[in-house]
Design an enzyme around this catalytic site. Structure first.
Site, PDB file in Angstrom:
ATOM      1  N   HIS A  56      47.050  49.561  35.191  1.00 20.32           N
ATOM      2  CA  HIS A  56      46.068  49.484  34.113  1.00 20.32           C
ATOM      3  C   HIS A  56      45.510  50.883  33.880  1.00 20.32           C
ATOM      4  CE1 HIS A  56      44.982  44.917  34.454  1.00 20.32           C
ATOM      5  NE2 HIS A  56      46.275  45.130  34.511  1.00 20.32           N
ATOM      6  N   GLU A  58      42.523  52.037  33.687  1.00 12.66           N
ATOM      7  CA  GLU A  58      41.434  52.439  34.583  1.00 12.66           C
ATOM      8  C   GLU A  58      41.961  52.878  35.947  1.00 12.66           C
ATOM      9  OE1 GLU A  58      39.777  48.612  32.580  1.00 12.66           O
ATOM     10  OE2 GLU A  58      41.731  49.574  32.858  1.00 12.66           O
ATOM     11  N   CYS A  87      39.074  44.233  33.767  1.00 13.77           N
ATOM     12  CA  CYS A  87      39.396  42.988  34.469  1.00 13.77           C
ATOM     13  C   CYS A  87      38.829  43.051  35.891  1.00 13.77           C
ATOM     14  CB  CYS A  87      40.920  42.809  34.506  1.00 13.77           C
ATOM     15  SG  CYS A  87      41.754  43.984  35.612  1.00 13.77           S
ATOM     16  N   CYS A  90      40.212  46.087  37.983  1.00 13.15           N
ATOM     17  CA  CYS A  90      39.673  47.383  37.569  1.00 13.15           C
ATOM     18  C   CYS A  90      38.172  47.482  37.846  1.00 13.15           C
ATOM     19  CB  CYS A  90      39.984  47.624  36.100  1.00 13.15           C
ATOM     20  SG  CYS A  90      41.772  47.804  35.828  1.00 13.15           S
TER      21      CYS A  90
END
Length: 155
Positions: A56, A58, A87, A90
């Site tokens: 992801h 992040e 999410c 993260c």
């Protein structure tokens, strides 16, 4: 030395990062800046590109920032700006890295872990709780996703 940038400008940088995602990856971008506003890292979602479920925006940006800033893995004093509400994975990483501040664009009602579904980052049981500001340039950030999914429904 950088200059402290507005949250709107930080989300603008995250939008730029998102637009460099591969055509198969959902366009989500993240930027990490130091306390003085110096950009430490930026990344886009790359799960499809890298075949990595943890890739992801992040996570990738935090990893890169940790290589150039701070005390090993500790990112105290930094701000992360993301185009979409993080999410659980993260949000957990943001807490674990001791990020000072989280700024994000669009809310994510299905998987958001910063208020929408859960509030991982501000849970009172955490020993570290970042400051949070959400909904910055929300329409622009949301439009990236709307356009992406519209394109994918056509193919």
């Amino acid at each position: 030395m950088g200059m402290r940038r507005s949250d709107e400008a930080l989300i603008g940088a995250a939008i730029e990062a998102a637009t460099s995602a591969s055509p198969l990856d959902v366009p989500i971008g993240a930027v990490v800046v130091g306390p003085d506003g110096t950009e430490l890292a930026r990344a886009h979602n790359a799960r499809e590109e890298l075949g990595d479920p943890t890739a992801h925006a992040e996570i990738l940006a935090l990893r890169r920032a940790a290589q150039v800033y701070g005390d090993g893995w500790r990112l105290e004093g930094v701000t992360i700006a993301v185009t979409l509400e993080p999410c659980t994975m993260c949000a957990g990483a943001i807490v674990a890295a001791r990020v000072h501040r989280l700024v994000f664009g669009a809310w994510e009602p299905k998987t958001g872990a910063v208020a929408s579904l859960w509030d991982v980052v501000r849970d009172r049981r955490n020993t570290h709780r970042p400051e949070v500001r959400g909904g910055i340039r929300e329409a622009e950030c949301g439009q990236l996703l709307i356009d992406f999914f519209a394109r994918h429904r056509q193919t």
